[in-house]
Design a protein around this motif. Structure first.
Motif, PDB file in Angstrom:
ATOM      1  N   SER A  49       0.841  -1.211   0.000  1.00  0.00           N
ATOM      2  CA  SER A  49       0.000   0.000   0.000  1.00  0.00           C
ATOM      3  C   SER A  49       0.872   1.255   0.000  1.00  0.00           C
ATOM      4  N   ALA A  50       1.952   1.239   0.782  1.00  0.00           N
ATOM      5  CA  ALA A  50       2.861   2.396   0.835  1.00  0.00           C
ATOM      6  C   ALA A  50       3.485   2.635  -0.542  1.00  0.00           C
ATOM      7  N   LEU A  51       3.869   1.564  -1.239  1.00  0.00           N
ATOM      8  CA  LEU A  51       4.451   1.697  -2.579  1.00  0.00           C
ATOM      9  C   LEU A  51       3.435   2.251  -3.575  1.00  0.00           C
ATOM     10  N   LEU A  52       2.159   1.847  -3.413  1.00  0.00           N
ATOM     11  CA  LEU A  52       1.121   2.290  -4.346  1.00  0.00           C
ATOM     12  C   LEU A  52       0.740   3.751  -4.110  1.00  0.00           C
ATOM     13  N   GLU A  53       0.805   4.181  -2.847  1.00  0.00           N
ATOM     14  CA  GLU A  53       0.397   5.548  -2.516  1.00  0.00           C
ATOM     15  C   GLU A  53       1.518   6.554  -2.801  1.00  0.00           C
ATOM     16  N   ASP A  54       2.762   6.098  -2.619  1.00  0.00           N
ATOM     17  CA  ASP A  54       3.869   7.052  -2.696  1.00  0.00           C
ATOM     18  C   ASP A  54       5.106   6.357  -3.240  1.00  0.00           C
ATOM     19  N   HIS A  55       5.593   6.814  -4.370  1.00  0.00           N
ATOM     20  CA  HIS A  55       6.742   6.179  -5.027  1.00  0.00           C
ATOM     21  C   HIS A  55       8.024   6.750  -4.413  1.00  0.00           C
ATOM     22  N   ASN A  56       8.445   6.190  -3.259  1.00  0.00           N
ATOM     23  CA  ASN A  56       9.591   6.730  -2.517  1.00  0.00           C
ATOM     24  C   ASN A  56      10.869   5.957  -2.877  1.00  0.00           C
ATOM     25  N   PRO A  57      11.821   6.594  -3.616  1.00  0.00           N
ATOM     26  CA  PRO A  57      13.007   5.862  -4.116  1.00  0.00           C
ATOM     27  C   PRO A  57      13.851   5.223  -3.010  1.00  0.00           C
ATOM     28  N   ALA A  58      14.003   5.900  -1.857  1.00  0.00           N
ATOM     29  CA  ALA A  58      14.829   5.338  -0.772  1.00  0.00           C
ATOM     30  C   ALA A  58      14.169   4.076  -0.199  1.00  0.00           C
ATOM     31  N   PHE A  59      12.844   4.129  -0.064  1.00  0.00           N
ATOM     32  CA  PHE A  59      12.069   2.971   0.434  1.00  0.00           C
ATOM     33  C   PHE A  59      12.219   1.798  -0.548  1.00  0.00           C
ATOM     34  N   ILE A  60      12.111   2.111  -1.842  1.00  0.00           N
ATOM     35  CA  ILE A  60      12.241   1.067  -2.875  1.00  0.00           C
ATOM     36  C   ILE A  60      13.644   0.461  -2.844  1.00  0.00           C
ATOM     37  N   GLU A  61      14.652   1.319  -2.657  1.00  0.00           N
ATOM     38  CA  GLU A  61      16.034   0.824  -2.610  1.00  0.00           C
ATOM     39  C   GLU A  61      16.217  -0.151  -1.440  1.00  0.00           C
ATOM     40  N   ARG A  62      15.643   0.206  -0.280  1.00  0.00           N
ATOM     41  CA  ARG A  62      15.766  -0.685   0.890  1.00  0.00           C
ATOM     42  C   ARG A  62      15.101  -2.034   0.597  1.00  0.00           C
ATOM     43  N   ILE A  63      13.899  -1.987  -0.002  1.00  0.00           N
ATOM     44  CA  ILE A  63      13.177  -3.237  -0.301  1.00  0.00           C
ATOM     45  C   ILE A  63      13.964  -4.086  -1.301  1.00  0.00           C
ATOM     46  N   GLN A  64      14.446  -3.426  -2.377  1.00  0.00           N
ATOM     47  CA  GLN A  64      15.145  -4.187  -3.426  1.00  0.00           C
ATOM     48  C   GLN A  64      16.396  -4.877  -2.877  1.00  0.00           C
ATOM     49  N   PHE A  65      17.156  -4.148  -2.061  1.00  0.00           N
ATOM     50  CA  PHE A  65      18.380  -4.727  -1.507  1.00  0.00           C
ATOM     51  C   PHE A  65      18.052  -5.940  -0.627  1.00  0.00           C
ATOM     52  N   LYS A  66      17.026  -5.793   0.220  1.00  0.00           N
ATOM     53  CA  LYS A  66      16.714  -6.854   1.192  1.00  0.00           C
ATOM     54  C   LYS A  66      15.958  -8.025   0.568  1.00  0.00           C
ATOM     55  N   SER A  67      15.563  -7.865  -0.709  1.00  0.00           N
ATOM     56  CA  SER A  67      14.851  -8.953  -1.396  1.00  0.00           C
ATOM     57  C   SER A  67      15.778  -9.708  -2.339  1.00  0.00           C
ATOM     58  N   SER A  68      17.064  -9.379  -2.307  1.00  0.00           N
ATOM     59  CA  SER A  68      17.991 -10.007  -3.265  1.00  0.00           C
ATOM     60  C   SER A  68      18.666 -11.243  -2.654  1.00  0.00           C
ATOM     61  N   SER A  69      19.148 -12.109  -3.532  1.00  0.00           N
ATOM     62  CA  SER A  69      19.915 -13.287  -3.070  1.00  0.00           C
ATOM     63  C   SER A  69      21.233 -12.821  -2.461  1.00  0.00           C
ATOM     64  N   ASP A  70      21.741 -11.708  -2.995  1.00  0.00           N
ATOM     65  CA  ASP A  70      23.002 -11.151  -2.524  1.00  0.00           C
ATOM     66  C   ASP A  70      22.905 -10.759  -1.038  1.00  0.00           C
ATOM     67  N   PHE A  71      21.741 -10.220  -0.656  1.00  0.00           N
ATOM     68  CA  PHE A  71      21.504  -9.823   0.745  1.00  0.00           C
ATOM     69  C   PHE A  71      21.662 -11.024   1.664  1.00  0.00           C
ATOM     70  N   LEU A  72      21.063 -12.147   1.275  1.00  0.00           N
ATOM     71  CA  LEU A  72      21.144 -13.368   2.086  1.00  0.00           C
ATOM     72  C   LEU A  72      22.591 -13.834   2.205  1.00  0.00           C
ATOM     73  N   SER A  73      23.337 -13.788   1.088  1.00  0.00           N
ATOM     74  CA  SER A  73      24.718 -14.282   1.178  1.00  0.00           C
ATOM     75  C   SER A  73      25.578 -13.315   2.017  1.00  0.00           C
ATOM     76  N   GLN A  74      25.275 -12.015   1.971  1.00  0.00           N
ATOM     77  CA  GLN A  74      26.020 -11.077   2.825  1.00  0.00           C
ATOM     78  C   GLN A  74      25.710 -11.303   4.313  1.00  0.00           C
ATOM     79  N   LEU A  75      24.452 -11.642   4.617  1.00  0.00           N
ATOM     80  CA  LEU A  75      24.107 -11.972   6.015  1.00  0.00           C
ATOM     81  C   LEU A  75      24.920 -13.185   6.477  1.00  0.00           C
TER      82      LEU A  75
END
Length: 681
Positions: free
Chosen positions: A302-328
């Motif tokens: 809902s937040a993404l649909l109401e407001d296209h916030n680039p910093a919020f999108i960047e946080r989501i994209q990073f944490k949804s990647s396979s790379d994020f899991l391997s860095q953890l």
């Protein structure tokens, strides 16, 4: 009426008589059990003063046994009543090699003639029933625990029996399934998903009866029946492994309560108990011990649909990647090797050297990190006791117990999680203080750290996990599921139907977390007409999709001078629907705010507004969002506000595709102003 049909009608009457007799016998048995149970309880009540403990225990066990047998008799009666409405849907005449012909009638449950000890109706899940789904006339074979049974199918028929009456019968031409399928699909949808035992296709049957895959991933296009297939697969496994798995041992991770309600009929219709289900957020709250308030997936979208916030999108994209899991994982390795610092430990006169403590810490490498301190402290106490040759005082024990955890850099999971972002040099990617909720993208990463640092033993009782809408979960979520549930899994979804493209997972991404997975792709779509499917393809093309040849009106894209005019037109469409013989109309909006606006404008008490708080799905007119309509289907769909102003981002496009693919027979999109660029093609 031909001779064959006359014979079939007579046979149906015979079967119904035998079922009626079995129901009467079942009634007598149930009555007998309840009488005996009542007498037993009365006897116990009157004589309890004269009975010793052993007698009481034995009597209690006897009552439990009788109650259990009585319940089984009630369940059997329920199944027989259901069979008497529609005893069977198919028949094959099979000639096993070197034996005589065997007519096999196939229904939702099996039914035996107790007197003659012969099967009159075979359960659709029985080994021999697979012949009906997998072969046409001619040579055929089916698998049994003792090996393959080869033979020949000489006849194949399909029936539609409703309320005990034969409505139609089809003879064994090659596309017998298609004919029945077409009739079934042309019907209206209602408020519950139905069983598909009469129309299971060969490729679907292979998925349902697969017994070997530890993890089965079903990537199916919109309308391919993947959820239904997954539920039939569970019903098959419950039948096949009755001794070792029951419905209570299976868990469905479902996207929302409405969807859980929509699918709730399928297993009971197939004679199985209702399955336990859990939302991903409920699982998360449980795994975090309800310590942290967090944003839900619905709120994130809902937040993404109401407001296209680039910093919020960047946080989501990073944490949804396979790379994020391997860095953890790399971070955890670094912590293991570098965060146990400290100094030597002095207890009275004894000095415990740091290398001794570190060696003990390393020796427990199989134990979660934060669980090792107590074990190391115990080793240090033993070391000091052996050196001093006396028992330690309470104070000395406490000194050791408190000193060991202090030698570690952190001993709180949230501190580690915050430190992780400093370690990768991106502290701005984690935003949390005690006045806010955790962002949804952080929830499962925190749980993953918690599992690795503290360990978990919560869900050992689950023997099969079913995960729907797989594309909406990220690699770190799958890593959590794989550690929390060590059982077999069926995971299903459609990459084209993601509601958040910034965090979508493909079948390939899921395979990386579950390398042992078997992946099945289903391309045939049964839900929508060819015209609706072609229309949706223009929004999100998928060259592999194969629509079933079923035609209907072209979708309509209607322009209006203003939003008021648009809403008045939708009101007229609702009126036309209510006068028609269709059962369900979905008015599917992009956001909850728009859905509420449309709902208020329609001001009709019979219309239902579905929100993320809703728990039930009823037929009629429903106003909701694309996110909540996922997995549901409607006879007709109206998509309001399809303008360039409303549908413009990647998330919006996903929502539009999901909304359009909910329609079975009719699709209308309305807008005021400019049409969205996703439809201008």
């Amino acid at each position: 009426m031909n001779v064959t049909e006359q014979e079939e009608r007579e046979y149906l009457e015979e079967i119904k008589e035998k079922l009626a007799l079995a129901i009467r016998r079942g009634d007598d048995a149930v009555k007998q059990f309840s009488d005996e149970l009542r007498q037993k309880k009365e006897y116990l009540h009157e004589h309890q003063s004269g009975l010793d403990d052993a007698d009481m225990v034995a009597a209690g066990q006897s009552i439990d046994r009788m109650a259990f047998t009585g319940e089984a008799a009630v369940g059997r009666k329920r199944r027989l009543l259901k069979l008497s409405q529609s005893p069977y849907f198919g028949r094959i005449d099979f000639v096993p090699q070197g034996k005589e012909k065997l007519p096999v009638y196939i229904g939702v449950y099996s039914f035996m003639d107790e007197r003659q000890r012969q099967g009159l109706i075979y359960d659709w899940r029985a080994p021999i029933s697979s012949l009906f789904y997998d072969y046409e006339l001619g040579e055929a074979a089916y698998a049994t625990p003792a090996g393959m049974v080869p033979g020949t199918i000489e006849l194949k028929r399909q029936y539609k029996i409703r309320d005990g009456r034969l409505e139609f019968m089809l003879e064994n031409d090659v596309n017998i399934h298609d004919d029945v399928l077409q009739r079934e699909l042309a019907k209206s949808s209602d408020d519950k998903m139905k069983n598909i035992v009469a129309t299971i296709q060969r490729d679907q049957n292979a998925v349902i009866r697969n017994e070997t895959a530890p993890v089965m991933v079903i990537q199916g296009v919109a309308g391919s029946g993947k959820t239904s297939i997954a539920l039939h697969r569970i019903a098959f496994l419950l039948y096949r492994y009755r001794e070792s798995i029951a419905a209570k041992d299976v868990l469905i991770i479902s996207p929302n309560k409405v969807f859980a309600d929509y699918i709730s009929n399928v297993l009971p219709e197939l004679g199985e108990e209702h399955l336990p289900e859990l939302g991903m957020e409920e699982l998360a709250a449980d795994l975090l011990d309800n310590k942290y308030p967090f944003q839900t997936f619905f709120e994130q979208v809902s937040a993404l649909l109401e407001d296209h916030n680039p910093a919020f999108i960047e946080r989501i994209q990073f944490k949804s990647s396979s790379d994020f899991l391997s860095q953890l994982n790399q971070y955890l390795l670094y912590v293991e090797n570098n965060y146990f610092t400290g100094n030597e430990l002095r207890v009275g006169q004894i000095i415990v050297p740091l290398p001794f403590i570190q060696a003990k810490f390393k020796a427990y490498h199989r134990v979660p990190l934060l669980k090792r301190f107590a074990l190391v402290a115990e080793d240090v106490r033993n070391h000091v006791r052996d050196a001093t040759r006396r028992k330690l005082t309470g104070q000395e024990k406490m000194t050791i117990g408190e000193a060991i955890p202090r030698m570690f850099k952190f001993n709180n999971v949230l501190d580690f999680y915050r430190d992780f972002y400093r370690w990768i040099g991106k502290p701005a990617l984690f935003r949390f203080d005690h006045s806010t909720s955790l962002e949804y993208a952080d929830v499962f990463a925190l749980i993953y750290l918690r599992i690795r640092l503290e360990g978990i033993t919560a869900y050992d009782h689950v023997k099969h996990l079913l995960v729907d809408e797989m594309q909406d979960y990220t690699p770190v979520q799958y890593a959590v599921l794989s550690r929390v549930f060590s059982c077999r899994k069926t995971i299903l979804g459609d990459v084209s139907q993601t509601v958040n493209p910034y965090s979508a997972s493909s079948a390939e991404a899921i395979e990386c977390v579950f390398p042992q997975a078997e992946v099945v792709r289903l391309y045939r779509s049964y839900r929508s007409t060819v015209e609706i499917t072609a229309f949706a393809q223009r929004i999100t093309p998928n060259p592999n999709i194969i629509p079933l040849e079923r035609h209907g009106p072209e979708p309509v894209v209607a322009r209006f001078a203003s939003e008021d005019e648009e809403l008045q037109a939708i009101q007229r469409m609702v009126g036309a629907f209510q006068r028609s013989d269709r059962h369900s109309l979905g008015i599917i909006c992009k956001t909850l705010r728009q859905a509420e606006q449309a709902y208020r404008a329609l001001e009709d008490v019979s219309i239902q507004l579905l929100t993320d708080e809703s728990t039930a799905f009823k037929e009629g007119v429903i106003v909701t969002t694309a996110h909540l309509a996922k997995g549901l289907e409607f006879d007709e769909v109206i998509v309001p506000f399809a303008s360039a102003r409303i549908y413009k981002t990647a998330v919006d496009k996903s929502m539009l595709y999901v909304a359009c693919t909910r329609a079975m027979h009719l699709l209308t999109l309305t807008y005021a102003g400019e049409v969205t660029v996703f439809l201008s093609a």
